[in-house]
Design a protein around this motif. Structure first.
Motif, PDB file in Angstrom:
ATOM      1  N   VAL A   1      -3.437  14.374   3.618  1.00 15.60           N
ATOM      2  CA  VAL A   1      -2.351  13.404   3.757  1.00 15.60           C
ATOM      3  C   VAL A   1      -2.203  12.992   5.217  1.00 15.60           C
ATOM      4  O   VAL A   1      -2.152  11.801   5.537  1.00 15.60           O
ATOM      5  CB  VAL A   1      -1.017  13.984   3.223  1.00 15.60           C
ATOM      6  N   ILE A   2      -2.143  13.957   6.106  1.00 15.12           N
ATOM      7  CA  ILE A   2      -1.979  13.655   7.530  1.00 15.12           C
ATOM      8  C   ILE A   2      -3.170  12.836   8.035  1.00 15.12           C
ATOM      9  O   ILE A   2      -2.999  11.855   8.770  1.00 15.12           O
ATOM     10  CB  ILE A   2      -1.791  14.943   8.363  1.00 15.12           C
ATOM     11  N   LYS A   3      -4.361  13.191   7.609  1.00 17.51           N
ATOM     12  CA  LYS A   3      -5.556  12.449   8.022  1.00 17.51           C
ATOM     13  C   LYS A   3      -5.482  11.004   7.535  1.00 17.51           C
ATOM     14  O   LYS A   3      -5.786  10.070   8.285  1.00 17.51           O
ATOM     15  CB  LYS A   3      -6.812  13.129   7.483  1.00 17.51           C
ATOM     16  N   MET A   4      -5.067  10.809   6.288  1.00 17.75           N
ATOM     17  CA  MET A   4      -4.958   9.454   5.744  1.00 17.75           C
ATOM     18  C   MET A   4      -3.887   8.658   6.483  1.00 17.75           C
ATOM     19  O   MET A   4      -4.066   7.468   6.751  1.00 17.75           O
ATOM     20  CB  MET A   4      -4.671   9.509   4.245  1.00 17.75           C
ATOM     21  N   LEU A   5      -2.777   9.304   6.799  1.00 13.31           N
ATOM     22  CA  LEU A   5      -1.724   8.622   7.554  1.00 13.31           C
ATOM     23  C   LEU A   5      -2.217   8.213   8.935  1.00 13.31           C
ATOM     24  O   LEU A   5      -1.855   7.143   9.441  1.00 13.31           O
ATOM     25  CB  LEU A   5      -0.488   9.515   7.676  1.00 13.31           C
ATOM     26  N   MET A   6      -3.050   9.041   9.541  1.00 13.76           N
ATOM     27  CA  MET A   6      -3.584   8.745  10.869  1.00 13.76           C
ATOM     28  C   MET A   6      -4.584   7.584  10.817  1.00 13.76           C
ATOM     29  O   MET A   6      -4.615   6.754  11.715  1.00 13.76           O
ATOM     30  CB  MET A   6      -4.269   9.983  11.456  1.00 13.76           C
ATOM     31  N   GLN A   7      -5.389   7.529   9.767  1.00  7.25           N
ATOM     32  CA  GLN A   7      -6.495   6.578   9.711  1.00  7.25           C
ATOM     33  C   GLN A   7      -6.158   5.252   9.048  1.00  7.25           C
ATOM     34  O   GLN A   7      -6.866   4.269   9.245  1.00  7.25           O
ATOM     35  CB  GLN A   7      -7.679   7.211   8.988  1.00  7.25           C
ATOM     36  N   HIS A   8      -5.109   5.191   8.249  1.00  4.87           N
ATOM     37  CA  HIS A   8      -4.801   3.982   7.486  1.00  4.87           C
ATOM     38  C   HIS A   8      -3.341   3.604   7.670  1.00  4.87           C
ATOM     39  O   HIS A   8      -2.517   4.428   8.047  1.00  4.87           O
ATOM     40  CB  HIS A   8      -5.074   4.202   5.996  1.00  4.87           C
ATOM     41  N   ASP A   9      -3.060   2.354   7.344  1.00  5.33           N
ATOM     42  CA  ASP A   9      -1.679   1.906   7.410  1.00  5.33           C
ATOM     43  C   ASP A   9      -1.139   1.758   5.987  1.00  5.33           C
ATOM     44  O   ASP A   9      -1.771   1.114   5.156  1.00  5.33           O
ATOM     45  CB  ASP A   9      -1.575   0.579   8.152  1.00  5.33           C
TER      46      ASP A   9
ATOM     47  N   ARG B   1       0.844  -1.205   0.000  1.00  3.57           N
ATOM     48  CA  ARG B   1       0.000   0.000   0.000  1.00  3.57           C
ATOM     49  C   ARG B   1       0.870   1.243   0.000  1.00  3.57           C
ATOM     50  O   ARG B   1       1.711   1.412   0.880  1.00  3.57           O
ATOM     51  CB  ARG B   1      -0.920   0.014   1.221  1.00  3.57           C
ATOM     52  N   ILE B   2       0.627   2.100  -0.983  1.00  2.00           N
ATOM     53  CA  ILE B   2       1.408   3.322  -1.127  1.00  2.00           C
ATOM     54  C   ILE B   2       0.482   4.530  -1.127  1.00  2.00           C
ATOM     55  O   ILE B   2      -0.488   4.581  -1.885  1.00  2.00           O
ATOM     56  CB  ILE B   2       2.228   3.300  -2.431  1.00  2.00           C
ATOM     57  N   LEU B   3       0.809   5.500  -0.293  1.00  3.42           N
ATOM     58  CA  LEU B   3       0.118   6.782  -0.306  1.00  3.42           C
ATOM     59  C   LEU B   3       0.917   7.703  -1.217  1.00  3.42           C
ATOM     60  O   LEU B   3       2.107   7.921  -0.994  1.00  3.42           O
ATOM     61  CB  LEU B   3       0.024   7.369   1.103  1.00  3.42           C
ATOM     62  N   VAL B   4       0.274   8.164  -2.275  1.00  4.24           N
ATOM     63  CA  VAL B   4       0.935   8.999  -3.274  1.00  4.24           C
ATOM     64  C   VAL B   4       0.490  10.441  -3.062  1.00  4.24           C
ATOM     65  O   VAL B   4      -0.706  10.733  -3.016  1.00  4.24           O
ATOM     66  CB  VAL B   4       0.571   8.545  -4.703  1.00  4.24           C
ATOM     67  N   ILE B   5       1.472  11.332  -2.941  1.00  5.00           N
ATOM     68  CA  ILE B   5       1.168  12.741  -2.706  1.00  5.00           C
ATOM     69  C   ILE B   5       1.669  13.545  -3.892  1.00  5.00           C
ATOM     70  O   ILE B   5       2.815  13.400  -4.311  1.00  5.00           O
ATOM     71  CB  ILE B   5       1.864  13.255  -1.439  1.00  5.00           C
TER      72      ILE B   5
END
Length: 105
Positions: free
Chosen positions: A45-53, A11-15
């Protein structure tokens, strides 16, 4: 030639800064076997980092230095297992950069 098997999608969060570039990068990564979520704004981004792994965070070249620092500080403090990949340049090297940055299982 032996192909790599991906049991659990990485899983990758892309910014990114621009939605059309973000969509292109996500498409490239998804075609490479990765699961992605994208974000354009720092608060999201911060919200997604807080809520997901996530396994990795890919930061595009257009993201401001201030935002980069915020993301790095959050990860170092709260989720140090997330690999941070900073991408500068065109889409041709994204898959190689991501694969090199992630640990092989």
């Amino acid at each position: 030639m032996q192909s790599e098997q991906i049991d659990k999608a990485t899983r990758i969060l892309v910014i990114g800064k621009h939605d059309y570039i973000l969509e292109k990068v996500e498409s490239i990564l998804q075609n490479g076997g990765f699961e992605t979520e994208g974000a354009l704004e720092e608060a999201a981004v911060i919200k997604m980092l807080m809520q997901h792994d996530f396994d990795a965070l890919l930061i595009g070249g257009g993201v401001s230095p201030h935002s980069r620092i915020s993301f790095l500080e959050y990860i170092q403090s709260h989720k140090p297992h997330i690999r941070v990949i900073e991408h500068f340049g065109g889409p041709a090297t994204i898959l190689d950069e991501v694969r090199q940055a992630l640990p092989r299982e």
